[in-house]
Motif scaffolding. Structure first.
Motif, PDB file in Angstrom:
ATOM      1  N   UNK A 129       1.908   4.437  -2.942  1.00 44.08           N
ATOM      2  CA  UNK A 129       0.823   5.932  -2.671  1.00 44.08           C
ATOM      3  C   UNK A 129       2.100   6.634  -3.734  1.00 44.08           C
ATOM      4  N   UNK A 187      -5.999   4.360  -0.153  1.00 41.21           N
ATOM      5  CA  UNK A 187      -6.339   3.811  -1.556  1.00 41.21           C
ATOM      6  C   UNK A 187      -6.250   2.306  -1.051  1.00 41.21           C
ATOM      7  N   UNK A 188      -5.259   2.042  -1.135  1.00 37.97           N
ATOM      8  CA  UNK A 188      -4.880   0.436  -0.915  1.00 37.97           C
ATOM      9  C   UNK A 188      -6.053  -0.308  -0.512  1.00 37.97           C
ATOM     10  N   UNK A 189      -6.667  -0.185   0.748  1.00 36.24           N
ATOM     11  CA  UNK A 189      -7.551  -0.478   1.356  1.00 36.24           C
ATOM     12  C   UNK A 189      -8.880  -0.562  -0.104  1.00 36.24           C
ATOM     13  N   UNK A 221      -7.220  -4.695   7.831  1.00 37.38           N
ATOM     14  CA  UNK A 221      -6.530  -3.121   7.519  1.00 37.38           C
ATOM     15  C   UNK A 221      -6.852  -2.346   8.361  1.00 37.38           C
ATOM     16  N   UNK A 245      -8.385  -0.403  -2.995  1.00 35.85           N
ATOM     17  CA  UNK A 245      -8.353  -1.436  -4.492  1.00 35.85           C
ATOM     18  C   UNK A 245      -9.463  -2.592  -3.971  1.00 35.85           C
ATOM     19  N   UNK A 246      -8.684  -3.057  -3.023  1.00 39.34           N
ATOM     20  CA  UNK A 246      -8.879  -4.510  -2.450  1.00 39.34           C
ATOM     21  C   UNK A 246     -10.855  -4.432  -1.967  1.00 39.34           C
ATOM     22  N   UNK A 305      -2.452   7.362   1.938  1.00 44.51           N
ATOM     23  CA  UNK A 305      -2.011   5.781   0.753  1.00 44.51           C
ATOM     24  C   UNK A 305      -2.309   4.265   1.848  1.00 44.51           C
ATOM     25  N   UNK A 306      -2.511   4.124   2.907  1.00 43.62           N
ATOM     26  CA  UNK A 306      -3.397   3.334   3.606  1.00 43.62           C
ATOM     27  C   UNK A 306      -4.894   2.978   2.592  1.00 43.62           C
ATOM     28  N   UNK A 309       1.228  -0.857   0.295  1.00 45.53           N
ATOM     29  CA  UNK A 309      -0.106  -0.062  -0.208  1.00 45.53           C
ATOM     30  C   UNK A 309       0.823   1.383   0.176  1.00 45.53           C
ATOM     31  N   UNK A 310       1.204   1.313   0.960  1.00 47.89           N
ATOM     32  CA  UNK A 310       2.780   2.481   0.928  1.00 47.89           C
ATOM     33  C   UNK A 310       3.794   3.032  -0.413  1.00 47.89           C
ATOM     34  N   UNK A 343       2.543   6.362  -7.091  1.00 46.10           N
ATOM     35  CA  UNK A 343       2.016   7.256  -7.385  1.00 46.10           C
ATOM     36  C   UNK A 343       2.557   8.762  -7.058  1.00 46.10           C
TER      37      UNK A 343
END
Lengths: 214, 214
Positions: free
Chosen positions: A203, B202-204, B124, B206-207, B199-200, A199-200, A206
DNA sequence: CGGGGAAAGTGTACGTCATATACGAATCGT
DNA sequence: ACGATTCGTATATGACGTACACTTTCCCCG
């Protein structure tokens, strides 16, 4: 210093007393240590830098910034796994060891090589390190609890979880948590770590992609 | 408990001794406290849960999972900012306070409401909390150093940075770091926190988007 | 209202730590 | 072999958490 590290590895930070270190070195008096170290904080500084030195550091970045950082993070994590006390101690001292500096420099080199400003690179590095150390801290805590209560088996762990579960159920109003405690499955610590790291890095990627950001 | 919290807020964890707490409550003996608390760990448990209770928790999720989690993270951060000891202590105790459970339950509700499994939601939530606590820990450390050396002014801070800079330059081989130390600018702590949180999330996100993941 | 028992608070003591100071012992260069 | 430097110890001090036994205070009930 090696004796202190070995002690802390084996029996936890609480067992790392000046007396215990001296005894481990050959039945010396605790005061003998003070010939070589100003005080315990000084010893801790040495330990932290020695542990940091165990993290393999490439001489220069490889071609791929992302795998450079990923590899460094994984190697760092392995070290904190060998030395659970690291994450607990690193936040008690100013971060000035030479190996810590070189490690940070490596991250800065990798990131600025992709166009980031040094300021941005510092931030990204801080975020990644926070993830590594947070993870290490959590595992250190688990190791500590294991040591304190039943190290012998998972029986006591199960009992502890069952007790927690009882609390959660009695509380009412926390159904998801209660359900999970009844059957605590999910990601392993390694998977969780890798996921957060991804995730980091996503980021950061991007942000690196957009030129002239800030 | 309130006295202990006030003490730790004002003067740091090191000043939070049983004697100091008793005196603050009205010139009592330290032993008087043991009528109300098993031991210091028990007191710490109370403090942790009381601090967690300060985090405002919506009765139920709003419509937007992301702003729910963002808001909760920000509120949590504000609490760790009011109580710098929180991040230091939370890793020394098993996490079983009722308010901690309710807070976690809220996160689980929000995430499972978007289709995540409870196991994934636990992961998460752990990642987000790690970020919050890591950030809090770092700021607590800074507060501690401030208290210890010159609280009076930034003069000593500048001197300390200059000393570090000297070390870095003397080391050679760490040009980026040395450059930054010469002119330490960049993201504020708040910006850095928000960036990492984004960032975190965003990652979540996407999942969560990919259905039937695992 | 007065006595009895629980609740609240204290004094003292102990064990563990880190560490200051002053002293003795070993070692090494000359 | 001797003198200085280096190495190690003994002892003491002051925090700290906390066990234990004791005293004081307060409240409730007859």
């Amino acid at each position: 210093m090696a004796a202190a590290i070995a002690l802390a590895d084996e029996a936890g930070l609480g067992a790392m007393t000046m007396k215990a270190i001296a005894v481990r070195l050959g039945d010396y008096s605790p005061m003998a240590l003070y010939r070589y170290v100003h005080n315990k904080e000084g010893l801790v500084d040495l330990m932290l830098d020695a542990a940091t030195a165990e993290i393999p550091l490439p001489a220069r970045p490889g071609g791929d910034w992302r795998s450079d950082l990923y590899g460094l993070a994984m190697d760092s994590r392995r070290m904190t796994h060998r030395h659970p006390w690291y994450a607990q101690l690193v936040h008690t001292r100013p971060p000035a060891g030479p190996h810590m500096m070189r490690r940070l420099e490596f991250m800065l080199t990798v990131l600025t090589g992709e166009g980031a400003t040094v300021a941005a690179a510092m931030t990204y590095a801080a975020l990644v390190d926070r993830h590594i150390l947070g993870s290490g801290l959590q595992e250190a805590e688990e190791a500590r609890l294991d040591r304190r209560y039943g190290l012998d088996d998972t029986a006591k762990l199960v009992a502890a979880i069952r007790a927690l579960h009882g609390l959660a159920v009695a509380d009412g109003g926390v159904p998801h948590l209660a359900g999970w405690l009844a059957q605590p499955t999910g990601f392993t610590a390694d998977e969780q770590f890798a996921l957060g790291l991804d995730f980091l890095l996503d980021g950061i990627a991007r942000r690196l992609a957009k030129p002239a950001e800030e």
